[in-house]
Structure formats: structure tokens, C-alpha cells
Design a protein around this motif. Structure first.
Motif, PDB file in Angstrom:
ATOM      1  N   LEU A   6      21.195 -45.023 -10.953  1.00 56.97           N
ATOM      2  CA  LEU A   6      21.852 -44.746  -9.611  1.00 56.97           C
ATOM      3  C   LEU A   6      21.469 -46.023  -8.665  1.00 56.97           C
ATOM      4  CD1 LEU A   6      21.219 -41.096  -9.100  1.00 56.97           C
ATOM      5  CD2 LEU A   6      23.210 -42.217 -10.102  1.00 56.97           C
ATOM      6  N   THR A   7      22.282 -46.752  -7.969  1.00 56.76           N
ATOM      7  CA  THR A   7      21.842 -47.525  -7.053  1.00 56.76           C
ATOM      8  C   THR A   7      22.786 -47.539  -5.617  1.00 56.76           C
ATOM      9  OG1 THR A   7      21.638 -49.909  -6.713  1.00 56.76           O
ATOM     10  CG2 THR A   7      23.544 -49.381  -7.897  1.00 56.76           C
ATOM     11  N   LYS A   8      22.382 -48.121  -4.817  1.00 56.37           N
ATOM     12  CA  LYS A   8      23.188 -48.134  -3.489  1.00 56.37           C
ATOM     13  C   LYS A   8      23.066 -49.371  -2.699  1.00 56.37           C
ATOM     14  CE  LYS A   8      22.886 -45.731   0.967  1.00 56.37           C
ATOM     15  NZ  LYS A   8      22.096 -44.922   1.819  1.00 56.37           N
ATOM     16  N   SER A  58      24.330 -47.505 -18.113  1.00 57.62           N
ATOM     17  CA  SER A  58      25.515 -47.351 -17.085  1.00 57.62           C
ATOM     18  C   SER A  58      24.794 -47.601 -15.706  1.00 57.62           C
ATOM     19  CB  SER A  58      26.199 -45.987 -17.170  1.00 57.62           C
ATOM     20  OG  SER A  58      26.997 -46.022 -18.708  1.00 57.62           O
ATOM     21  N   VAL A  59      25.532 -47.994 -14.683  1.00 55.55           N
ATOM     22  CA  VAL A  59      25.105 -47.942 -13.330  1.00 55.55           C
ATOM     23  C   VAL A  59      26.276 -47.217 -12.812  1.00 55.55           C
ATOM     24  CG1 VAL A  59      24.418 -49.207 -11.343  1.00 55.55           C
ATOM     25  CG2 VAL A  59      24.028 -50.235 -13.924  1.00 55.55           C
ATOM     26  N   MET A  60      25.643 -46.276 -11.741  1.00 57.57           N
ATOM     27  CA  MET A  60      26.508 -45.769 -10.690  1.00 57.57           C
ATOM     28  C   MET A  60      26.297 -45.975  -9.333  1.00 57.57           C
ATOM     29  SD  MET A  60      27.422 -41.613 -10.932  1.00 57.57           S
ATOM     30  CE  MET A  60      28.313 -41.732 -12.508  1.00 57.57           C
ATOM     31  N   VAL A  86      31.751 -44.250  -7.128  1.00 52.24           N
ATOM     32  CA  VAL A  86      32.387 -42.929  -6.653  1.00 52.24           C
ATOM     33  C   VAL A  86      32.925 -43.390  -5.124  1.00 52.24           C
ATOM     34  CG1 VAL A  86      32.238 -40.751  -6.435  1.00 52.24           C
ATOM     35  CG2 VAL A  86      30.854 -42.009  -8.030  1.00 52.24           C
ATOM     36  N   SER A  87      33.908 -43.504  -4.641  1.00 51.93           N
ATOM     37  CA  SER A  87      34.466 -44.229  -3.538  1.00 51.93           C
ATOM     38  C   SER A  87      35.616 -43.304  -2.979  1.00 51.93           C
ATOM     39  CB  SER A  87      34.795 -45.433  -3.746  1.00 51.93           C
ATOM     40  OG  SER A  87      35.172 -46.099  -2.576  1.00 51.93           O
ATOM     41  N   ASP A  88      35.710 -42.869  -1.822  1.00 49.31           N
ATOM     42  CA  ASP A  88      36.714 -41.946  -1.117  1.00 49.31           C
ATOM     43  C   ASP A  88      36.270 -41.876   0.369  1.00 49.31           C
ATOM     44  OD1 ASP A  88      38.439 -39.985  -0.331  1.00 49.31           O
ATOM     45  OD2 ASP A  88      38.269 -39.066  -2.401  1.00 49.31           O
TER      46      ASP A  88
END
Length: 289
Positions: A6-8, A58-60, A86-88
């Protein structure tokens, strides 16, 4: 073995162009963004696991479309195989709890990996909540402050050394079943102990660089409907944290005057020497170098 990182993206405060709306919420789409520095350690932990045990990385990330470049950077760092954004608009202004709900739903949509890695904390929020809260939503065992780890695939176990902060810094060894969630400490150092590991690392690096150049070919973008989350429980509506106000940090007043000096100008350089000479004499008298 399947690992997920998980990255940001976080504001690049060095640019001095951080933008907030009238309610004090960070406008990420209008703010220069870089990958969260602490996530680099989580990426290295995933890469080490990939080198030793093969499989897939995987990277999310959850965020605006601009986070695609953050994921591209992460792919190049961890030699990842695929990326998930994940974009909305429904997810905008989420606190750590709403973010954790969204990420956990996306992870379930992806298929819970053997290991999920997260960084210690983000440079913007500094809470360290998102990783543990996401783990809680997934009901997985968790290891925090990991500084070293290894996996026993046959036994389905992961063993880690974790940093314990008390009166003195201590390290303890813990072990748990897979799948597991690991929060990686900034003290984590990857280890490639064998010739096979080092050769595998070199081979992965070559293919990953090519993949990162065309990263959108392996990028999946999901909105809230794709991960099956109710808009009432995500974004601002699903965030129990209330930001009452945000005050900009004022720049400190300039207290010193600066004089520009041309190194090629002998007179100007002599003036610099004359100004420094008294301080050099004081240091010599005090026994300094």
C-alpha cells in the motif's frame, strides 16, 4: 507468493504550493505530489520477499488520478508486476478510517494476498493509523515496526524482527500465520544473502524498468462501485474525523542580511576573509580546529 504494497502520494512541501479549499481540506489535485517516503521501506520488504520466494508483487493506492505517477515510481522501486489505483470523487477528503474501509474493500476485490505491506506513517497525516486500521478491517494478523523478516512458505508462516521502543530500543522476534499484514519500520534493511538472490534481483531490475515505462498497461483503476463500498461509509461522509480549521505555517521573518560575493573578485574575497578572521582567532584560542 503474492505480496501487496500500500502506498500513498503526499504533498511535496518543498514546492511550497500546498492548496486547501475553504473548509480546510487539502486539494490533492492542485498540490504537487510525491510518493510517501516511508512507503519506500515497505516496497523494499516486498521486493526482498519477491526475490527470495518468487511470485508476484502488486502495488495499490487510493487517491486522485495524479497518483498514477506515484504508482509508476513504486513499480520501479519494488519491480512490481501490476498496479491498482482506487480513485473516485466519492472517496475525496477521507480520513484514515474511511481510507482503511476503502482499501480493505479493494484488497478483497483483488484477492487477499499472502502478505500486505504498509509504511510506518505518512508525511502528511503522521498518524500511523491507516495500515493497522486496514488490517483490522481485513481481520488479519499484524506485525508492526518490522526491521527484518523471512517467510516459511511450506509452514505458511512469517517471522519478523520488530523494533520495540521503550526506555531503550529493543528488538523482539515474532511469528504468525499467513496471510499477514506487516507495517515496515524505517529501520528495515533488505538482505540478499546468496548469489541466487543477487542474480534474481538483477534480472528483475531489467524487466521492471521496461514495465515501468509503459506502466498504464498493467494499471487497473477502480471506483467505489468496482470495490462494492457504500458512499455513505467512505470519503468525507464516512470520516468521523473533523478538521475544525487549517492554519498556514507563516514564513519566519528574515533576520539576516545576505551579501552576494563574486569569487573572482579579489577585493570582495578579501573582505570575506577579514570578516571571518576574528571568529577563527576565537576558535584557536578556545582550542578548536
Amino acid at each position: 507468493m503474492h505480496t501487496l504494497v500500500l502506498t500513498k502520494g503526499v504533498p511535496d512541501f518543498r514546492e511550497g504550493k500546498v492548496s486547501f479549499d475553504e473548509n480546510g481540506h487539502l486539494e490533492r489535485g492542485k498540490t504537487p505530489t510525491v510518493m510517501n517516503p516511508n512507503d519506500a521501506h515497505a516496497l523494499q520488504a516486498a521486493l526482498q520477499t519477491r526475490v527470495r520466494h518468487d511470485g508476484r508483487v502488486s502495488v495499490m493506492s487510493m487517491g486522485p488520478p495524479g497518483y498514477k505517477e506515484v504508482l509508476q515510481e513504486a513499480m520501479a522501486s519494488a519491480y512490481a508486476d501490476d498496479l491498482y489505483l482506487v480513485s473516485d470523487r466519492e472517496m475525496a477528503a477521507a480520513d484514515t478510517w474511511a481510507t482503511a474501509i476503502t482499501l480493505s474493500a479493494a484488497i478483497e476485490e483483488l484477492g487477499v494476498p499472502d502478505l500486505v505491506f504498509a509504511g510506518f506513517k505518512t508525511a502528511d497525516g503522521e498518524t500511523g493509523h491507516t495500515g493497522p486500521q486496514t488490517c483490522w478491517c481485513l481481520d488479519m494478523p499484524m506485525i508492526t515496526h518490522a526491521v527484518a523478516l523471512d517467510v516459511d512458505e511450506k509452514a505458511g508462516r512469517v517471522r519478523a524482527r520488530r523494533l520495540v521502543e521503550g526506555d531503550i530500543a529493543e528488538v523482539e522476534t515474532v511469528e504468525t500465520d499467513l496471510p499477514a499484514f506487516v507495517v515496515v519500520d524505517p529501520e528495515f534493511e533488505p538482505s540478499y544473502r546468496t548469489a541466487r538472490d543477487r542474480l534474481t534481483l538483477k534480472q528483475l531490475r531489467a524487466t521492471a524498468r521496461e514495465r515501468a515505462e509503459s506502466y498504464e498497461d498493467v494499471l487497473t483503476v477502480w471506483d467505489h462501485a468496482d470495490v462494492n463500498v457504500d458512499p455513505d461509509y467512505i470519503g468525507l461522509d464516512g470520516s468521523p474525523t473533523i478538521v475544525s480549521s487549517v492554519d498556514p505555517i507563516p514564513k519566519p521573518p528574515a533576520e539576516r542580511e545576505a551579501t552576494m560575493v563574486d569569487p573572482a573578485n579579489e577585493a570582495e574575497m578579501r573582505a570575506v576573509l577579514d570578516a571571518m578572521r576574528p571568529f577563527a582567532s576565537d576558535a584557536a584560542a578556545a582550542g578548536g580546529d
